[in-house]
Design an enzyme around this catalytic site. Structure first.
Site, PDB file in Angstrom:
ATOM      1  N   THR A  49       0.863  -1.176   0.000  1.00 10.46           N
ATOM      2  CA  THR A  49       0.000   0.000   0.000  1.00 10.46           C
ATOM      3  C   THR A  49       0.900   1.227   0.000  1.00 10.46           C
ATOM      4  O   THR A  49       1.619   1.482   0.971  1.00 10.46           O
ATOM      5  CB  THR A  49      -0.910   0.007   1.234  1.00 10.46           C
ATOM      6  OG1 THR A  49      -1.709  -1.181   1.229  1.00 10.46           O
ATOM      7  CG2 THR A  49      -1.825   1.223   1.226  1.00 10.46           C
ATOM      8  N   LYS A  72      -6.929   1.418  -3.585  1.00  6.88           N
ATOM      9  CA  LYS A  72      -6.536   0.775  -2.329  1.00  6.88           C
ATOM     10  C   LYS A  72      -6.601   1.747  -1.161  1.00  6.88           C
ATOM     11  O   LYS A  72      -7.059   1.383  -0.066  1.00  6.88           O
ATOM     12  CB  LYS A  72      -5.128   0.190  -2.437  1.00  6.88           C
ATOM     13  CG  LYS A  72      -4.609  -0.420  -1.131  1.00  6.88           C
ATOM     14  CD  LYS A  72      -5.481  -1.589  -0.639  1.00  6.88           C
ATOM     15  CE  LYS A  72      -5.108  -2.058   0.758  1.00  6.88           C
ATOM     16  NZ  LYS A  72      -3.818  -2.743   0.830  1.00  6.88           N
ATOM     17  N   LYS A 106      -0.127   4.589   9.428  1.00 13.73           N
ATOM     18  CA  LYS A 106       0.477   4.828   8.108  1.00 13.73           C
ATOM     19  C   LYS A 106      -0.580   5.024   7.025  1.00 13.73           C
ATOM     20  O   LYS A 106      -0.544   6.004   6.273  1.00 13.73           O
ATOM     21  CB  LYS A 106       1.383   3.655   7.730  1.00 13.73           C
ATOM     22  CG  LYS A 106       1.884   3.671   6.291  1.00 13.73           C
ATOM     23  CD  LYS A 106       2.676   2.434   5.942  1.00 13.73           C
ATOM     24  CE  LYS A 106       1.839   1.187   5.760  1.00 13.73           C
ATOM     25  NZ  LYS A 106       1.131   1.150   4.443  1.00 13.73           N
TER      26      LYS A 106
END
Length: 297
Positions: free
Chosen positions: A97, A173, A241
């Site tokens: 990601t 995503k 994150k």
């Protein structure tokens, strides 16, 4: 003759992907920093590699299943990186990601070395990775899909083709991660309120999972809370994150995301309190004045 496929990163998702590729009959090579994980991979029939470069020199397709953009950069272009060792015309499937802009730049850099790339983040969790039923959000040129077709069929139950431009898969995503993080935070808040109000947590879970307020994340993560087991499958710091990446993307477009910002602060609070390495359901630990279920001995 079976093709040689490489997997860089044998974490919760990467090990499952490697298992699925082995089951499909590929010659699977992998590298990971943990010797015990590489041994488990070898015991399953895989070929351990000492470095990404060694892996890249052996493989037709290399999948990067690492945590973030920095690790992707390191395993492809750092010391003993895979990209320089790969033959022109080979394929990188980049599945971390990462920010969409990073994915776009990565595709350009690999193309300069004569390599193809699919921007291909994944979702579905460790169990679906191990069973070959992940969801993949992919984008890239037609030639890359031609090289990847049998690999994708082995590891994914659903492959979305989102266009030829690198970065499109990563955009989808991070939107998925927006929803995932908000849903985990909301599930934690709901369970915390129930505990504060004296509602039996097992009964609350049963009711919600049979009611309109349910979500996949509620159904999947709340059992960790009920068992008092915060062994990480996806850690709190992953959502620090990922939701940070969501907010950075929106900030670049000057677009407000109030729910994402609130959820990000919840995960930040949990991480600051020392829970960053625990399962993401540990975000419930930020709420004061409640007694969480304990782990059974």
């Amino acid at each position: 003759m079976s093709r040689n496929i490489g997997v860089i990163g044998l974490g919760a998702m990467g090990f499952g992907v490697a298992q699925s590729l082995l089951r499909a009959g590929f010659n699977v090579h992998a590298c990971d920093l943990r010797p015990e994980v590489l041994q488990r991979f070898a015991d399953a029939g895989g070929v351990p590699c000492a470095s990404p470069a060694e892996l890249g020199s052996r493989c037709d397709v290399v999948l990067t299943l690492v945590v973030n953009a920095q690790q992707t950069e390191a395993v492809l272009f750092g010391a003993n990186g895979a990209a320089a060792a790969m033959q022109p015309g080979k394929l990188v499937i980049a599945s971390a990601t990462v920010p969409p802009g990073f994915a776009e730049a990565l595709g350009r850099r690999l193309a300069e070395q004569g390599l193809l790339m699919l921007d291909a983040p994944v979702s579905g969790g460790a169990a679906r990775a191990a069973s070959g039923e992940m969801t993949m959000m992919t984008s890239g040129p037609a030639e890359a899909y031609s090289l990847a077709e049998d690999v994708l069929a082995a590891i994914a139950g659903k492959v979305y083709r989102l266009g030829a431009a690198h970065g499109a898969g990563s955009k989808v995503k991070i939107i998925n991660q927006l929803l995932a993080g908000v849903h985990i935070a909301a599930a934690a808040e709901a369970m915390a309120l129930g505990l504060r109000e004296g509602v039996d947590p097992d009964a609350l879970y049963d009711v919600i999972t049979h009611s309109a307020g349910n979500s996949w994340m509620f159904e999947n993560r709340v059992p960790h809370i009920l068992k008092g087991d915060y062994t990480p499958l996806s850690a709190v710091d992953i959502f620090v994150k990922d939701l940070g990446m969501v907010l950075d993307t929106a900030r670049h477009s000057k677009f407000p995301l109030p729910l994402s910002a609130a959820a990000h602060q919840m995960f930040m609070m949990a991480s600051t309190a020392g829970h960053g390495g625990e399962d993401d359901s540990a975000v419930i630990k930020i709420f004061p004045g409640i007694e969480l279920p304990g782990k059974a001995e």
